[in-house]
Design a protein around this motif. Structure first.
Motif, PDB file in Angstrom:
ATOM      1  N   ARG A  11      52.667  36.670  59.633  1.00 54.59           N
ATOM      2  CA  ARG A  11      54.028  36.656  60.176  1.00 54.59           C
ATOM      3  C   ARG A  11      54.785  37.742  59.907  1.00 54.59           C
ATOM      4  NH1 ARG A  11      59.302  33.745  58.878  1.00 54.59           N
ATOM      5  NH2 ARG A  11      59.770  32.788  60.591  1.00 54.59           N
ATOM      6  N   ALA A  61      51.366  34.066  55.735  1.00 56.92           N
ATOM      7  CA  ALA A  61      52.802  34.796  55.322  1.00 56.92           C
ATOM      8  C   ALA A  61      52.708  36.259  55.981  1.00 56.92           C
ATOM      9  CB  ALA A  61      53.038  34.838  53.758  1.00 56.92           C
ATOM     10  N   GLN A 113      59.305  37.429  53.145  1.00 54.56           N
ATOM     11  CA  GLN A 113      58.046  37.011  53.584  1.00 54.56           C
ATOM     12  C   GLN A 113      56.921  37.824  52.897  1.00 54.56           C
ATOM     13  OE1 GLN A 113      57.591  34.213  56.443  1.00 54.56           O
ATOM     14  NE2 GLN A 113      56.126  34.225  54.696  1.00 54.56           N
ATOM     15  N   GLN A 123      57.248  30.022  55.009  1.00 61.15           N
ATOM     16  CA  GLN A 123      57.997  30.815  55.893  1.00 61.15           C
ATOM     17  C   GLN A 123      59.420  31.543  55.106  1.00 61.15           C
ATOM     18  OE1 GLN A 123      58.582  28.641  59.593  1.00 61.15           O
ATOM     19  NE2 GLN A 123      56.718  29.713  60.427  1.00 61.15           N
ATOM     20  N   ARG A 124      59.663  32.546  55.307  1.00 60.13           N
ATOM     21  CA  ARG A 124      60.739  33.264  54.864  1.00 60.13           C
ATOM     22  C   ARG A 124      61.547  33.922  56.119  1.00 60.13           C
ATOM     23  NH1 ARG A 124      59.376  30.303  51.733  1.00 60.13           N
ATOM     24  NH2 ARG A 124      59.050  30.531  49.311  1.00 60.13           N
TER      25      ARG A 124
END
Length: 328
Positions: free
Chosen positions: A75, A72, A53, A46-47
């Motif tokens: 998301r 990723a 991301q 997660q970023r």
């Protein structure tokens, strides 16, 4: 309950009865839910923003870490759907699903790009990827339950995929080929009427593309020919096949299939002669003298030198007195 429903029920029951063992650690991430990751892949993907991301998704895809890529990329699409990074993330989702042999889901993932991100730099490639996926189903790949359990091949669903590709862009580079494959899928179903309709659409819509138009016209004749073989007393279908082949020969005289089309016309005319002779006999046996004479005459008009010509002439002469009696 039909056979397909019974098979589906058995497959589901079988799947539920199988012993289940987690192939990898199970993680829970707030906002992302539960998911598995293979050993060696850390759950730290997660970023805080879309750009970072997507970098994770891109790098993971390059490294062959497709589970992380999916998480990723999903998301990005879910949290930043209007960002400039969402189209590429959606593309990576489709690519990962293809790698995982989840072709139907991949097709739908690519369709999301068509619908939501038409300005995507991957747009054209996505269309061709959808085409290749549909081709795999045309080749016999099975549709799957939940993207996992193979259920059955389906030419109807395959034709729908190709139709979607055409609908996405009727005059795109891939559309003419997809339109032709609709006909091919219908032929495999033995739905020759819909196959003919698909080929006619291709011939009309892409008449300025000689390769496509010629193929469409030839395949139209071929589909009619197949349909004619299934209808003993329906001579009109054979006539339509002859007309399509004749148009093909006239418009594309240099095509290498002209000789095959001419051979088909000869065979179809022979079948027409035989079919009309049988119809004439049918009417004669039912004592419908006028109808019998009409079809015996049709035999002579189609081919006065066929093996059926002499018997047809004999029957016409034999029926003349009966016709005169009936008229009086």
């Amino acid at each position: 309950m039909n056979r397909r429903s019974i098979s589906l029920g058995l497959l589901i029951a079988f799947a539920m009865l199988l012993p289940f063992r987690s192939p990898a650690p199970l993680y829970y991430t707030p906002g992302e839910g539960w998911f598995y990751e293979p050993y060696g892949e850390k759950a730290d993907w997660q970023r805080p923003n879309a750009s970072k991301q997507l970098e994770v998704a891109e790098q993971s895809f390059t490294n062959g870490q497709y589970n992380i890529t999916l998480h990723a990329a999903y998301r990005v699409v879910r949290n930043w759907p209007l960002s400039d990074y969402a189209p590429r993330a959606q593309y990576l989702i489709g690519r990962c699903l293809e790698v995982k042999h989840r072709d139907e889901q991949a097709f739908n993932a690519y369709q999301n790009i068509i619908k939501k991100y038409p300005a995507s730099s991957d747009y054209e490639e996505v269309q061709w990827r959808q085409y290749e996926i549909a081709n795999r189903f045309l080749g016999g790949e099975w549709f799957r339950l939940w993207g996992v359990i193979p259920l059955y091949p389906s030419m109807d669903q395959t034709a729908t995929m190709f139709s979607q590709i055409v609908t996405n862009g009727p005059f795109s580079d891939v559309a003419p080929k997809a339109q032709m494959q609709i006909g091919a899928a219908r032929e495999k179903q033995k739905d020759y009427e819909d196959a003919v309709a698909a080929y006619q659409t291709a011939a009309d819509r892409y008449h300025d593309q000689p390769e496509i138009a010629a193929d469409a016209l030839y395949r139209e004749g071929f589909a009619y020919e197949k349909q004619a073989a299934t209808a003993e007393y329906d001579q009109s279908t054979a006539g339509k096949a002859i007309a399509a082949y004749t148009d093909f020969i006239t418009l594309y005289p240099d095509d290498n299939r002209v000789e095959a089309a001419q051979a088909s016309i000869t065979k179809l005319k022979s079948q027409q002669v035989e079919g009309n002779f049988k119809i004439a006999q049918f009417y004669e046996n039912g004592k419908h003298w006028a109808g019998a004479v009409v079809y015996y005459n049709e035999v002579l008009q189609l081919d006065p030198n066929s093996p059926y010509a002499a018997p047809a002439r004999e029957r016409i002469e034999a029926l003349k007195p009966r016709l005169q009696t009936a008229m009086n």
